[in-house]
Design a protein around this motif. Structure first.
Motif, PDB file in Angstrom:
ATOM      1  N   ASN A  56       0.882  -0.991   0.148  1.00 38.89           N
ATOM      2  CA  ASN A  56       0.028  -0.129   0.308  1.00 38.89           C
ATOM      3  C   ASN A  56       0.746   1.434   0.399  1.00 38.89           C
ATOM      4  OD1 ASN A  56      -2.705  -0.955  -0.222  1.00 38.89           O
ATOM      5  ND2 ASN A  56      -2.889  -1.479   1.966  1.00 38.89           N
ATOM      6  N   ALA A  57       2.055   1.007   0.508  1.00 41.25           N
ATOM      7  CA  ALA A  57       2.909   2.398   1.103  1.00 41.25           C
ATOM      8  C   ALA A  57       2.933   2.297  -0.589  1.00 41.25           C
ATOM      9  CB  ALA A  57       3.720   1.961   1.807  1.00 41.25           C
ATOM     10  N   LYS A  58       3.556   1.238  -1.677  1.00 39.75           N
ATOM     11  CA  LYS A  58       3.606   1.827  -2.696  1.00 39.75           C
ATOM     12  C   LYS A  58       2.794   1.783  -4.000  1.00 39.75           C
ATOM     13  CE  LYS A  58       8.282  -0.690  -1.632  1.00 39.75           C
ATOM     14  NZ  LYS A  58       9.057  -1.807  -2.098  1.00 39.75           N
ATOM     15  N   GLY A  59       1.317   1.777  -2.974  1.00 41.76           N
ATOM     16  CA  GLY A  59       0.739   1.824  -4.161  1.00 41.76           C
ATOM     17  C   GLY A  59       0.073   1.383  -4.829  1.00 41.76           C
ATOM     18  N   GLY A  60       0.000   0.013  -3.723  1.00 40.62           N
ATOM     19  CA  GLY A  60      -1.209  -1.360  -3.981  1.00 40.62           C
ATOM     20  C   GLY A  60      -0.991  -2.452  -5.206  1.00 40.62           C
ATOM     21  N   ILE A  61      -1.761  -2.203  -5.727  1.00 39.63           N
ATOM     22  CA  ILE A  61      -2.042  -3.284  -6.519  1.00 39.63           C
ATOM     23  C   ILE A  61      -2.394  -2.950  -7.698  1.00 39.63           C
ATOM     24  CG2 ILE A  61      -2.734  -5.831  -7.148  1.00 39.63           C
ATOM     25  CD1 ILE A  61      -1.815  -6.615  -4.646  1.00 39.63           C
ATOM     26  N   MET A  62      -1.664  -3.225  -9.108  1.00 40.27           N
ATOM     27  CA  MET A  62      -2.033  -2.907  -9.810  1.00 40.27           C
ATOM     28  C   MET A  62      -3.135  -1.341  -9.462  1.00 40.27           C
ATOM     29  SD  MET A  62      -4.163  -5.619 -11.800  1.00 40.27           S
ATOM     30  CE  MET A  62      -4.817  -6.375 -10.779  1.00 40.27           C
ATOM     31  N   GLY A  63      -2.431  -0.089  -8.765  1.00 37.76           N
ATOM     32  CA  GLY A  63      -2.386   0.510  -8.411  1.00 37.76           C
ATOM     33  C   GLY A  63      -4.002   1.030  -7.691  1.00 37.76           C
ATOM     34  N   ARG A  64      -4.571  -0.220  -6.886  1.00 44.23           N
ATOM     35  CA  ARG A  64      -5.173  -0.031  -6.179  1.00 44.23           C
ATOM     36  C   ARG A  64      -5.055  -0.749  -4.774  1.00 44.23           C
ATOM     37  NH1 ARG A  64      -9.127  -4.564  -9.204  1.00 44.23           N
ATOM     38  NH2 ARG A  64     -10.267  -4.613  -8.225  1.00 44.23           N
ATOM     39  N   LEU A 310       6.738 -16.462   6.061  1.00 47.52           N
ATOM     40  CA  LEU A 310       6.234 -17.442   5.243  1.00 47.52           C
ATOM     41  C   LEU A 310       4.562 -16.279   4.805  1.00 47.52           C
ATOM     42  CD1 LEU A 310       6.139 -20.500   6.450  1.00 47.52           C
ATOM     43  CD2 LEU A 310       7.575 -19.885   4.325  1.00 47.52           C
ATOM     44  N   GLY A 311       4.521 -15.881   6.244  1.00 48.56           N
ATOM     45  CA  GLY A 311       3.276 -14.802   6.155  1.00 48.56           C
ATOM     46  C   GLY A 311       3.925 -13.789   4.469  1.00 48.56           C
ATOM     47  N   TYR A 312       4.554 -13.363   4.579  1.00 54.14           N
ATOM     48  CA  TYR A 312       5.638 -12.565   3.951  1.00 54.14           C
ATOM     49  C   TYR A 312       5.116 -13.270   2.354  1.00 54.14           C
ATOM     50  CZ  TYR A 312       8.389  -8.536   2.234  1.00 54.14           C
ATOM     51  OH  TYR A 312       8.909  -7.573   1.763  1.00 54.14           O
ATOM     52  N   ILE A 313       5.947 -14.039   2.305  1.00 57.62           N
ATOM     53  CA  ILE A 313       5.806 -14.071   0.679  1.00 57.62           C
ATOM     54  C   ILE A 313       4.909 -14.856  -0.227  1.00 57.62           C
ATOM     55  CG2 ILE A 313       6.916 -16.474  -0.442  1.00 57.62           C
ATOM     56  CD1 ILE A 313       9.096 -16.443   2.142  1.00 57.62           C
ATOM     57  N   GLY A 314       3.255 -14.938   0.893  1.00 59.42           N
ATOM     58  CA  GLY A 314       2.521 -15.838   0.585  1.00 59.42           C
ATOM     59  C   GLY A 314       1.464 -14.111  -0.258  1.00 59.42           C
ATOM     60  N   VAL A 315       1.705 -13.202   0.419  1.00 51.66           N
ATOM     61  CA  VAL A 315       0.941 -12.422   0.031  1.00 51.66           C
ATOM     62  C   VAL A 315       2.204 -11.288  -1.276  1.00 51.66           C
ATOM     63  CG1 VAL A 315       0.809  -9.430   0.856  1.00 51.66           C
ATOM     64  CG2 VAL A 315       0.574 -11.638   2.056  1.00 51.66           C
ATOM     65  N   MET A 316       3.714 -11.372  -1.345  1.00 51.44           N
ATOM     66  CA  MET A 316       4.035 -10.703  -2.412  1.00 51.44           C
ATOM     67  C   MET A 316       3.709 -11.798  -3.481  1.00 51.44           C
ATOM     68  SD  MET A 316       5.473  -8.082  -1.444  1.00 51.44           S
ATOM     69  CE  MET A 316       5.811  -7.099  -0.083  1.00 51.44           C
ATOM     70  N   TYR A 317       3.902 -13.457  -3.273  1.00 51.66           N
ATOM     71  CA  TYR A 317       3.294 -13.881  -4.847  1.00 51.66           C
ATOM     72  C   TYR A 317       1.170 -13.746  -4.495  1.00 51.66           C
ATOM     73  CZ  TYR A 317       6.828 -17.579  -5.878  1.00 51.66           C
ATOM     74  OH  TYR A 317       7.915 -18.620  -6.334  1.00 51.66           O
ATOM     75  N   ALA A 318       1.057 -13.168  -4.760  1.00 56.13           N
ATOM     76  CA  ALA A 318      -0.468 -13.092  -4.820  1.00 56.13           C
ATOM     77  C   ALA A 318      -0.550 -12.086  -5.398  1.00 56.13           C
ATOM     78  CB  ALA A 318      -1.505 -12.549  -3.476  1.00 56.13           C
ATOM     79  N   ALA A 319       0.506 -10.828  -4.647  1.00 55.51           N
ATOM     80  CA  ALA A 319       0.629  -9.315  -5.098  1.00 55.51           C
ATOM     81  C   ALA A 319       0.935  -9.643  -6.970  1.00 55.51           C
ATOM     82  CB  ALA A 319       1.675  -8.368  -4.383  1.00 55.51           C
ATOM     83  N   ALA A 320       2.227 -10.385  -6.615  1.00 59.82           N
ATOM     84  CA  ALA A 320       3.020 -10.847  -8.056  1.00 59.82           C
ATOM     85  C   ALA A 320       2.727 -11.350  -9.361  1.00 59.82           C
ATOM     86  CB  ALA A 320       4.735 -11.557  -7.769  1.00 59.82           C
ATOM     87  N   ALA A 321       1.632 -12.352  -9.310  1.00 56.00           N
ATOM     88  CA  ALA A 321       0.904 -12.633 -10.103  1.00 56.00           C
ATOM     89  C   ALA A 321      -0.315 -12.144 -10.450  1.00 56.00           C
ATOM     90  CB  ALA A 321       0.218 -13.855  -8.992  1.00 56.00           C
ATOM     91  N   MET A 322      -1.015 -11.112  -9.702  1.00 52.68           N
ATOM     92  CA  MET A 322      -1.825 -10.161 -10.092  1.00 52.68           C
ATOM     93  C   MET A 322      -1.446  -9.290 -10.793  1.00 52.68           C
ATOM     94  SD  MET A 322      -4.892  -9.667  -6.521  1.00 52.68           S
ATOM     95  CE  MET A 322      -6.004 -11.250  -5.613  1.00 52.68           C
TER      96      MET A 322
END
Length: 387
Positions: A56-64, A310-322
């Motif tokens: 969110n500090a960097k603008g979220g995912i796809m700007g959302r 592990l919690g951190y990696i899961g979120v970053m994988y979700a963001a990268a996939a979207m």
């Protein structure tokens, strides 16, 4: 330190963060936040929240903007199933992460299949998630029981164990870990023999009926998946009897993590070799230092827990996939996850396109006393990453 007390409010935005128009992206997450499982679940959620804040500090995912909808699975498959369905049907989450116990992970896998929503298993290890129960929408960023079982068999061979007592919890993780060990032993520990197998129930606290059986079996080593509070209870009940004086304990279940070493402190016994995904005092990738410093600042302690990674990696994988899919559509996100590589605090990880399994590694090593510490540390710590 009780990591269940470390929960913090998620979704903190830096001042002036701007988001593109569009509804927030909703990430649902389930971890055990109460009871015995919270020793791992609470730190995992802290890492999850830290990743949400960074996005969110960097603008979220796809700007959302990204919203985190967090629930307590109570280490219960039925609770996890009903809660996950509610997150999907009522709260309209775009993806679901988490789980800790393999039984919970398998339950969440089934809901993912039924509801056609992507589920990233960030902790559950049962090999079934990426074999018998594998489907289009389920992915795993943690290790699996075959990988862990092979490492334990290798260590049994290196330590020249002749007679082994096998001690596992009687549920998916314990049963699948046992199968993984037995599959690997002929190759890595061909001269070892299993002389006793015991399976306490998940959630057991009284191990007094089991300890004398192991001590009388004549084994020179124990291969075990007792994790978290189960291992702590075993130590407190067995150590006063001299259990660890002659018996080598080779353990999965990440009892080499600081969550357990920091809780047991001086009670942590000799002769334990175990594993952990991450160590606050040792990294295997240059990015680890920055991650650990951020986590230490967030938790106000230098000695951070490993499950946060592990919690951190899961979120970053979700963001990268979207971001790759340019969509939150489950079919497109699932397709984007197949073969996806991302940088993480433990190095570059890739999700295999066929098995949906990430090639995450673990540190393995003996837990030793340190003159300047009140708790044990892993030394030497060897990072083993599957190909």
């Amino acid at each position: 330190m009780k990591y269940s007390a470390m929960l913090v409010a998620a979704g903190v935005l830096s001042a002036g963060t701007a988001f593109a128009q569009g509804a927030p992206i909703k990430i649902g997450v389930l971890y055990p936040l109460t009871g015995g499982g919270a020793v791992y679940g609470a730190p995992a959620l802290v890492g999850h929240q830290m990743a949400i804040e960074e996005l969110n500090a960097k603008g979220g995912i796809m700007g959302r903007k990204v919203e985190s909808l967090e629930r307590d699975d109570k280490l219960n498959p039925a609770t996890a199933s009903s809660t996950m369905k509610e997150l999907i049907t009522k709260d309209k989450v775009d993806i679901v992460l988490g789980g800790l116990a393999s039984s919970v992970g398998l339950a969440m896998t089934e809901v993912s299949k039924q509801e056609k929503v992507v589920y990233i298993s960030t902790i559950p290890k049962s090999i079934q998630i990426t074999t018998d129960k594998l489907h289009k929408y389920v992915f795993r960023t943690s290790a699996n029981t075959d990988q862990e079982g092979e490492a334990m068999a290798i260590l049994a061979g290196k330590n020249k164990l002749a007679k082994i007592c096998h001690l596992e919890l009687d549920y998916a993780y314990g049963n699948d870990l046992e199968a993984g060990i037995l599959k690997a032993m002929p190759k890595y520990a061909p001269d070892a023999k299993i002389v006793l197998t015991l399976k306490p129930k998940l959630g057991a606290t009284d191990f007094n009926p089991f300890i004398p059986q192991v001590m009388a079996a004549g084994c020179d080593g124990v291969l075990s998946g007792l994790w978290g509070p189960h291992f702590v209870s075993w130590v407190k009940q067995a150590a006063p009897l001299g259990f660890f004086n002659k018996i080598k304990w080779i353990s999965g279940g990440e009892v080499g993590s600081h969550e357990i070493a920091g809780e047991l402190k001086g009670e942590y016994p000799d002769n334990v070799i175990s594993n952990t995904y991450e160590l606050w005092y040792k990294g295997n990738d240059p990015s680890h230092k920055e991650f650990q410093e951020k986590l230490a600042k967030k938790l106000n302690t230098q000695e951070t827990p490993q499950w946060a990674a592990l919690g951190y990696i899961g979120v970053m994988y979700a963001a990268a996939a979207m971001e790759k899919a340019k969509s939150t559509d489950p079919d497109k996100v699932a397709e984007a996850l197949e073969g996806l590589s991302i940088g993480t605090p433990v190095g570059t990880l890739t999700i295999d396109a066929k098995t949906h399994q990430a090639n995450i590694g673990q540190f393995w090593g003996p837990m030793v006393k340190k003159p300047d510490r009140a708790y044990r540390m892993m030394e030497p710590a060897e990072y083993i990453q599957p190909k």
